[in-house]
Write a protein that holds these residues in place. Structure first.
Motif, PDB file in Angstrom:
ATOM      1  N   PHE A 240      -2.448  13.122   1.971  1.00  0.00           N
ATOM      2  CA  PHE A 240      -2.285  11.838   2.645  1.00  0.00           C
ATOM      3  C   PHE A 240      -0.865  11.734   3.201  1.00  0.00           C
ATOM      4  CE2 PHE A 240      -5.672   8.950   0.450  1.00  0.00           C
ATOM      5  CZ  PHE A 240      -6.665   9.737   0.997  1.00  0.00           C
ATOM      6  N   PHE A 241      -0.762  11.154   4.399  1.00  0.00           N
ATOM      7  CA  PHE A 241       0.527  10.968   5.051  1.00  0.00           C
ATOM      8  C   PHE A 241       0.795   9.469   5.236  1.00  0.00           C
ATOM      9  CE2 PHE A 241      -1.154  15.061   6.953  1.00  0.00           C
ATOM     10  CZ  PHE A 241      -0.497  15.880   6.050  1.00  0.00           C
TER      11      PHE A 241
ATOM     12  N   LEU B 280       0.864  -1.167   0.000  1.00  0.00           N
ATOM     13  CA  LEU B 280       0.000   0.000   0.000  1.00  0.00           C
ATOM     14  C   LEU B 280       0.909   1.227   0.000  1.00  0.00           C
ATOM     15  CD1 LEU B 280      -2.640  -1.020   2.690  1.00  0.00           C
ATOM     16  CD2 LEU B 280      -2.982  -0.945   0.205  1.00  0.00           C
ATOM     17  N   VAL B 281       0.653   2.150  -0.921  1.00  0.00           N
ATOM     18  CA  VAL B 281       1.456   3.374  -1.031  1.00  0.00           C
ATOM     19  C   VAL B 281       0.511   4.564  -1.076  1.00  0.00           C
ATOM     20  CG1 VAL B 281       3.059   4.705  -2.470  1.00  0.00           C
ATOM     21  CG2 VAL B 281       3.373   2.233  -2.206  1.00  0.00           C
ATOM     22  N   THR B 282       0.737   5.538  -0.181  1.00  0.00           N
ATOM     23  CA  THR B 282      -0.054   6.761  -0.227  1.00  0.00           C
ATOM     24  C   THR B 282       0.610   7.774  -1.143  1.00  0.00           C
ATOM     25  OG1 THR B 282       1.086   7.742   1.692  1.00  0.00           O
ATOM     26  CG2 THR B 282      -0.898   6.451   2.133  1.00  0.00           C
TER      27      THR B 282
ATOM     28  N   THR C 261      -3.394  -0.607  -8.474  1.00  0.00           N
ATOM     29  CA  THR C 261      -4.821  -0.316  -8.459  1.00  0.00           C
ATOM     30  C   THR C 261      -5.087   0.786  -7.448  1.00  0.00           C
ATOM     31  OG1 THR C 261      -5.266  -2.658  -8.904  1.00  0.00           O
ATOM     32  CG2 THR C 261      -7.126  -1.306  -8.181  1.00  0.00           C
ATOM     33  N   ASN C 262      -5.985   1.705  -7.804  1.00  0.00           N
ATOM     34  CA  ASN C 262      -6.431   2.695  -6.839  1.00  0.00           C
ATOM     35  C   ASN C 262      -7.361   2.029  -5.832  1.00  0.00           C
ATOM     36  OD1 ASN C 262      -5.083   4.882  -8.000  1.00  0.00           O
ATOM     37  ND2 ASN C 262      -6.783   5.344  -9.365  1.00  0.00           N
TER      38      ASN C 262
ATOM     39  N   LYS D 280      -4.499   9.819  -2.929  1.00  0.00           N
ATOM     40  CA  LYS D 280      -4.724   8.494  -3.500  1.00  0.00           C
ATOM     41  C   LYS D 280      -3.974   7.446  -2.690  1.00  0.00           C
ATOM     42  CE  LYS D 280      -5.759   9.622  -8.321  1.00  0.00           C
ATOM     43  NZ  LYS D 280      -5.452   9.306  -9.746  1.00  0.00           N
ATOM     44  N   LEU D 281      -4.577   6.260  -2.622  1.00  0.00           N
ATOM     45  CA  LEU D 281      -3.950   5.098  -2.002  1.00  0.00           C
ATOM     46  C   LEU D 281      -3.856   4.017  -3.067  1.00  0.00           C
ATOM     47  CD1 LEU D 281      -2.904   3.530   0.468  1.00  0.00           C
ATOM     48  CD2 LEU D 281      -5.289   2.926   0.976  1.00  0.00           C
TER      49      LEU D 281
END
Length: 366
Positions: free
Chosen positions: A86-87, A51-53, A70-71, A58-59
């Protein structure tokens, strides 16, 4: 789709603070994913995927080998602007059973905003049953200095590092304000009974006197919590956190204001806890990891600090809790390092802060 690229380099120690040298190692940088828009944080799932912010709100779910992304749906609306968006994202320690993830983000309007934590259940590529379990109670009208780092402690309580809001730095010394603090909550957002303060408004405060902390890491002893924070013009710090302690900002600091004026004439005062390490000039630290992997045994028990200004990672060698040597790594990535992450697979991962940012895996070449 893209083909992962490989960049190899052998390096040696660049900077020694004492006669104790950091052992050199051979590594390869493997780009897993590119085209990431100012990515901020990484969390690796048990199956190896990531998972990447992205700060823009967007994640992403990225395959372990980078062949798909994938979003993730169900993310909150966020205030994007300045440093807002997003952090950090972290998994609950019991993620394999409960599928819970925690996302720190900027919530509110430009006139009234603050750092928040959303908790949700990840099912496939969707966040379900999402709820905010914390929103910093002291709203600000700036879009700077959110902090935003998260860390689960061994007792499954959760730490959130918050910034001072830039224009509200004096609030870092007000125990009833949640600006410039490290807050501690239970995994459902409730307040732990053993938090150090009890006066109204301070119940979630764990430590105070911080400026803009963007790194949290737990040492291998599972007891020592490291935090780093941005100074102003100089004075970036690495601190060891103890509940109830005051880390000084802005009463004590090694940095100057951006105008060149003193923020404070003091670098230490009674009742203020000093850093275990600081930088003048600033390196702009972001991302912090305690290395406990097997791939680079010479790095075990050391801290890895992202350095935005110098576009590298600083390896800090510790001896009895003191920083005794420092080395710059991974300069060949050529971009600002936003996050440094110790994966559950034992590898080090990096995020580069760019409109075409990358997720990078560090591999041994021997």
């Amino acid at each position: 789709m893209h083909t992962p690229s490989l960049i190899a380099r052998t390096f040696s120690a660049l900077l020694l603070l004492t006669s104790v040298a950091v052992a050199a190692a051979d590594y390869t940088l493997e780009t897993i994913a590119d085209g990431l828009h100012h990515p901020w944080s990484i969390a690796q799932l048990p199956d190896g995927d990531f998972l990447v912010t992205e700060r823009r709100g967007k994640l992403l779910l990225i395959a372990e080998d980078g062949t798909s992304r994938t979003n993730v749906s169900g993310v909150p609306d966020t205030l994007v602007g300045g440093q807002g968006g997003f952090f950090d994202i972290v998994l609950h320690p019991g993620f394999s059973d409960n599928r819970l993830v925690y996302l720190a983000y900027a919530r509110g309007t430009p006139q009234a905003n603050g750092t928040a934590i959303m908790r949700a259940r990840l099912e496939g590529t969707a966040l379900l049953d999402a709820e905010d379990i914390l929103w910093v109670k002291d709203k600000k009208d700036t879009v700077q200095h959110y902090g935003g780092r998260l860390l689960f402690l061994p007792d499954t309580t959760l730490l959130l590092a918050t910034g001072d809001g830039f224009d509200y730095r004096d609030q870092a010394q007000v125990v009833s304000s949640e600006l410039g603090k490290v807050l501690r909550i239970n995994d459902d957002g409730s307040v732990p009974a053993d938090n150090p303060f009890s006066e109204p408004g301070s119940e979630r405060v764990w430590t105070l006197g911080h400026r803009n902390p963007q790194g949290l890491a737990l040492a291998g002893d599972s007891k020592t919590v490291y935090l780093h924070e941005h100074g102003p013009k100089g004075g970036d710090e690495v601190n060891v956190l103890s509940p109830g302690n005051n880390y000084g900002w802005p009463v004590v600091t090694y940095g100057l204001d951006y105008s060149g004026a003193y923020v404070s004439p003091f670098t230490e005062l009674p009742g203020m806890t000093g850093p275990v390490h600081y930088w003048v000039p600033s390196i702009a630290p972001s991302g912090l990891a305690w290395y406990n992997g097997e791939h680079f045994p010479e790095w075990r028990g050391q801290l890895l600090v992202g350095a935005l200004v110098d576009k590298e990672v600083r390896l800090l060698k510790l001896d009895k809790g003191e920083v005794v040597a420092e080395e710059g790594l991974f300069q060949e990535a050529g971009e600002r390092i936003r996050d440094v992450y110790m994966g559950n697979d034992g590898h080090i991962y990096l995020l580069t802060d760019h409109e075409d940012g990358r997720l990078i895996r560090v591999l041994p070449t021997r």
